[in-house]
Design a protein around this motif. Structure first.
Motif, PDB file in Angstrom:
ATOM      1  N   GLY A 285      11.424  -4.829  -7.905  1.00 52.83           N
ATOM      2  CA  GLY A 285      10.577  -3.701  -7.348  1.00 52.83           C
ATOM      3  C   GLY A 285      10.842  -3.471  -5.974  1.00 52.83           C
ATOM      4  O   GLY A 285      11.402  -4.057  -5.240  1.00 52.83           O
ATOM      5  N   VAL A 286      10.037  -2.173  -5.371  1.00 50.66           N
ATOM      6  CA  VAL A 286      10.144  -1.924  -4.009  1.00 50.66           C
ATOM      7  C   VAL A 286       8.447  -1.607  -3.658  1.00 50.66           C
ATOM      8  O   VAL A 286       7.794  -0.803  -4.370  1.00 50.66           O
ATOM      9  CB  VAL A 286      10.757  -0.582  -3.804  1.00 50.66           C
ATOM     10  CG1 VAL A 286      10.709  -0.241  -2.311  1.00 50.66           C
ATOM     11  CG2 VAL A 286      12.267  -0.631  -4.206  1.00 50.66           C
ATOM     12  N   ASP A 287       8.137  -2.251  -2.475  1.00 51.55           N
ATOM     13  CA  ASP A 287       6.808  -2.402  -2.143  1.00 51.55           C
ATOM     14  C   ASP A 287       6.464  -1.442  -1.006  1.00 51.55           C
ATOM     15  O   ASP A 287       6.980  -1.589   0.020  1.00 51.55           O
ATOM     16  CB  ASP A 287       6.166  -3.939  -1.627  1.00 51.55           C
ATOM     17  CG  ASP A 287       4.659  -3.676  -1.579  1.00 51.55           C
ATOM     18  OD1 ASP A 287       4.017  -2.881  -1.473  1.00 51.55           O
ATOM     19  OD2 ASP A 287       4.348  -5.112  -1.447  1.00 51.55           O
ATOM     20  N   LEU A 288       5.961  -0.386  -1.464  1.00 52.73           N
ATOM     21  CA  LEU A 288       5.675   0.755  -0.254  1.00 52.73           C
ATOM     22  C   LEU A 288       4.173   0.753   0.124  1.00 52.73           C
ATOM     23  O   LEU A 288       3.904   1.449   1.145  1.00 52.73           O
ATOM     24  CB  LEU A 288       5.790   2.378  -1.204  1.00 52.73           C
ATOM     25  CG  LEU A 288       7.026   2.479  -1.661  1.00 52.73           C
ATOM     26  CD1 LEU A 288       7.207   3.750  -2.511  1.00 52.73           C
ATOM     27  CD2 LEU A 288       8.177   2.336  -0.617  1.00 52.73           C
ATOM     28  N   SER A 289       3.516  -0.268   0.028  1.00 52.95           N
ATOM     29  CA  SER A 289       2.309  -0.604   0.480  1.00 52.95           C
ATOM     30  C   SER A 289       2.449  -1.499   1.808  1.00 52.95           C
ATOM     31  O   SER A 289       1.412  -1.851   2.501  1.00 52.95           O
ATOM     32  CB  SER A 289       1.234  -1.260  -0.455  1.00 52.95           C
ATOM     33  OG  SER A 289       1.677  -2.442  -0.877  1.00 52.95           O
ATOM     34  N   CYS A 290       3.580  -1.913   1.976  1.00 55.29           N
ATOM     35  CA  CYS A 290       3.784  -2.984   3.088  1.00 55.29           C
ATOM     36  C   CYS A 290       3.145  -2.615   4.340  1.00 55.29           C
ATOM     37  O   CYS A 290       2.655  -3.411   5.157  1.00 55.29           O
ATOM     38  CB  CYS A 290       5.519  -3.378   3.258  1.00 55.29           C
ATOM     39  SG  CYS A 290       6.176  -2.030   3.650  1.00 55.29           S
ATOM     40  N   MET A 291       3.460  -1.424   4.875  1.00 54.44           N
ATOM     41  CA  MET A 291       2.864  -1.105   6.326  1.00 54.44           C
ATOM     42  C   MET A 291       1.541  -0.828   6.314  1.00 54.44           C
ATOM     43  O   MET A 291       0.932  -1.080   7.285  1.00 54.44           O
ATOM     44  CB  MET A 291       3.983   0.122   6.725  1.00 54.44           C
ATOM     45  CG  MET A 291       5.285  -0.149   7.133  1.00 54.44           C
ATOM     46  SD  MET A 291       5.603  -1.857   8.016  1.00 54.44           S
ATOM     47  CE  MET A 291       7.111  -1.523   8.654  1.00 54.44           C
ATOM     48  N   SER A 292       0.969  -0.363   5.171  1.00 55.87           N
ATOM     49  CA  SER A 292      -0.415  -0.134   5.304  1.00 55.87           C
ATOM     50  C   SER A 292      -1.097  -1.540   5.215  1.00 55.87           C
ATOM     51  O   SER A 292      -2.094  -1.410   6.033  1.00 55.87           O
ATOM     52  CB  SER A 292      -0.754   0.695   3.718  1.00 55.87           C
ATOM     53  OG  SER A 292      -0.141   1.864   3.823  1.00 55.87           O
ATOM     54  N   ILE A 293      -0.739  -2.674   4.398  1.00 58.99           N
ATOM     55  CA  ILE A 293      -1.210  -3.985   4.425  1.00 58.99           C
ATOM     56  C   ILE A 293      -1.104  -4.385   6.022  1.00 58.99           C
ATOM     57  O   ILE A 293      -2.048  -4.939   6.278  1.00 58.99           O
ATOM     58  CB  ILE A 293      -0.655  -4.732   3.195  1.00 58.99           C
ATOM     59  CG1 ILE A 293      -1.185  -4.192   1.820  1.00 58.99           C
ATOM     60  CG2 ILE A 293      -1.164  -6.073   3.657  1.00 58.99           C
ATOM     61  CD1 ILE A 293      -0.385  -5.155   0.864  1.00 58.99           C
ATOM     62  N   ALA A 294       0.085  -4.316   6.505  1.00 58.54           N
ATOM     63  CA  ALA A 294       0.196  -4.777   7.918  1.00 58.54           C
ATOM     64  C   ALA A 294      -0.612  -4.372   8.857  1.00 58.54           C
ATOM     65  O   ALA A 294      -1.248  -5.146   9.579  1.00 58.54           O
ATOM     66  CB  ALA A 294       1.739  -4.481   8.078  1.00 58.54           C
ATOM     67  N   ILE A 295      -0.728  -2.994   8.877  1.00 55.30           N
ATOM     68  CA  ILE A 295      -1.644  -2.545   9.911  1.00 55.30           C
ATOM     69  C   ILE A 295      -3.142  -2.672   9.343  1.00 55.30           C
ATOM     70  O   ILE A 295      -4.016  -3.053  10.445  1.00 55.30           O
ATOM     71  CB  ILE A 295      -1.348  -0.987  10.253  1.00 55.30           C
ATOM     72  CG1 ILE A 295      -2.095  -0.490  11.524  1.00 55.30           C
ATOM     73  CG2 ILE A 295      -1.962  -0.269   9.027  1.00 55.30           C
ATOM     74  CD1 ILE A 295      -1.556  -1.300  12.753  1.00 55.30           C
TER      75      ILE A 295
END
Length: 337
Positions: free
Chosen positions: A77-87
């Motif tokens: 899969g591709v996780d597009l929530s990565c930056m939202s979780i990071a910040i």
């Protein structure tokens, strides 16, 4: 006698190198060396320890987040929530420290951030494993939800350097060996840890198996739901560590930072040889892909590429990497047929 020994020694070295580096990783190393040589010709001061240290420091946040994205991509899969979780993790942990006027060691801020990131990653797993929402849609929607929750309940006030926790400021200035930032060692440690997890544990084998074929993984006895929970929780923790380091190194906490730069991380992972359809990849490849991405982004101006064309060049490199993967995959399928 000596010539035969030298030949056998050379053969042994090449075999050893092949065991350490895959074909895609060897290509990456060649590309990085060639690009560095080209940049050095254009700008001779590129080959300096300060430049190398700065490139490694710049790679840390993208590299750590790419570890989590790489695991998800190996899983298929591709996780597009990565930056939202990071910040979310970086900004929220900073706000907690500021609100409580904490002067504790930086490790506590990391622990708070990891708890937040792991919890959000767990929610991603629930959406995917229990509600059967496609990974792309689940993580895209979750990223927007997390961003909205942060702005509504945590706030949107900037935390400036004057109000940053003392531990974060200390981390920002912490260097060794004449300028190498300590966060580089965090990146290397996490890469090694994840490599060991992938290669030498049942969880790692399960991640590869699910990426190769979900049905085959289930038939082999893997608990897919449990693996997804462990995978996305671990990935969320990686995003959180990247977010906390980002806020600390920049000495500034803004809830809108990082969001929208997911393509940079995904590009690093794809350039690192991780298959876009899952089942193949390595942490060494992720690290090399991150270095190549940072090299391209930071030095296009030095190579005479205008800012208007930078996005075009970056997108072209990404398409070429995906096309190469498709070519290799089709070639392998033809050999099996």
């Amino acid at each position: 006698m000596n010539s035969s020994q030298n030949a056998s020694g050379t053969k042994f070295s090449l075999k050893s190198l092949s065991r350490i580096f895959s074909g895609s990783e060897q290509i990456l190393i060649v590309c990085i060396v060639a690009l560095c040589a080209l940049i050095a010709i254009i700008n001779p001061i590129f080959f300096s320890m300060d430049t190398v240290f700065d490139m490694l420091r710049t790679s840390v946040v993208v590299g750590i987040i790419a570890i989590g994205v790489g695991l998800v991509m190996i899983n298929g899969g591709v996780d597009l929530s990565c930056m939202s979780i990071a910040i979310f993790a970086g900004y929220t942990s900073t706000r907690i420290f500021v609100a409580l006027d904490l002067q504790e060691p930086m490790i506590l801020m990391f622990l708070i951030g990891i708890a937040i990131g792991a919890s959000l990653g767990f929610l991603n797993a629930v959406f995917i494993a229990f509600f059967k929402i496609p990974i792309f849609i689940a993580t895209l929607g979750a990223g927007v939800i997390y961003q909205g929750i942060m702005l509504q309940f945590i706030g949107h006030i900037y935390v400036t350097p004057a109000h940053m926790p003392s531990g974060a400021l200390a981390l920002a200035d912490n260097t060794v060996l004449g300028g190498l930032h300590v966060s580089v060692f965090i990146l290397i440690s996490l890469l090694v840890l994840t490599h060991l997890l992938l290669r030498y544990t049942m969880v790692g084998r399960g991640i590869f198996a699910m990426g190769g074929s979900l049905i085959s993984a289930q038939r082999a006895g893997y608990n897919v739901k449990r693996l997804n929970i462990m995978l996305y929780t671990f990935a969320g923790a990686m995003y959180a560590i990247g977010g906390v380091i980002h806020v600390s190194v920049t000495r500034f906490a803004d809830p809108s930072q990082l969001v929208g730069t997911e393509l940079v991380v995904v590009s690093s992972v794809v350039l690192g040889g991780v298959s876009i359809v899952g089942g193949r990849g390595s942490m060494l490849g992720v690290f090399l892909g991150t270095l190549l991405t940072i090299l391209i982004r930071n030095n296009l101006v030095l190579m005479g590429v205008s800012s208007d064309w930078q996005a075009f060049v970056f997108g072209l490199v990404l398409i070429c990497a995906i096309s190469l993967q498709a070519y290799q995959r089709n070639r392998a399928q033809k050999k099996l047929a």
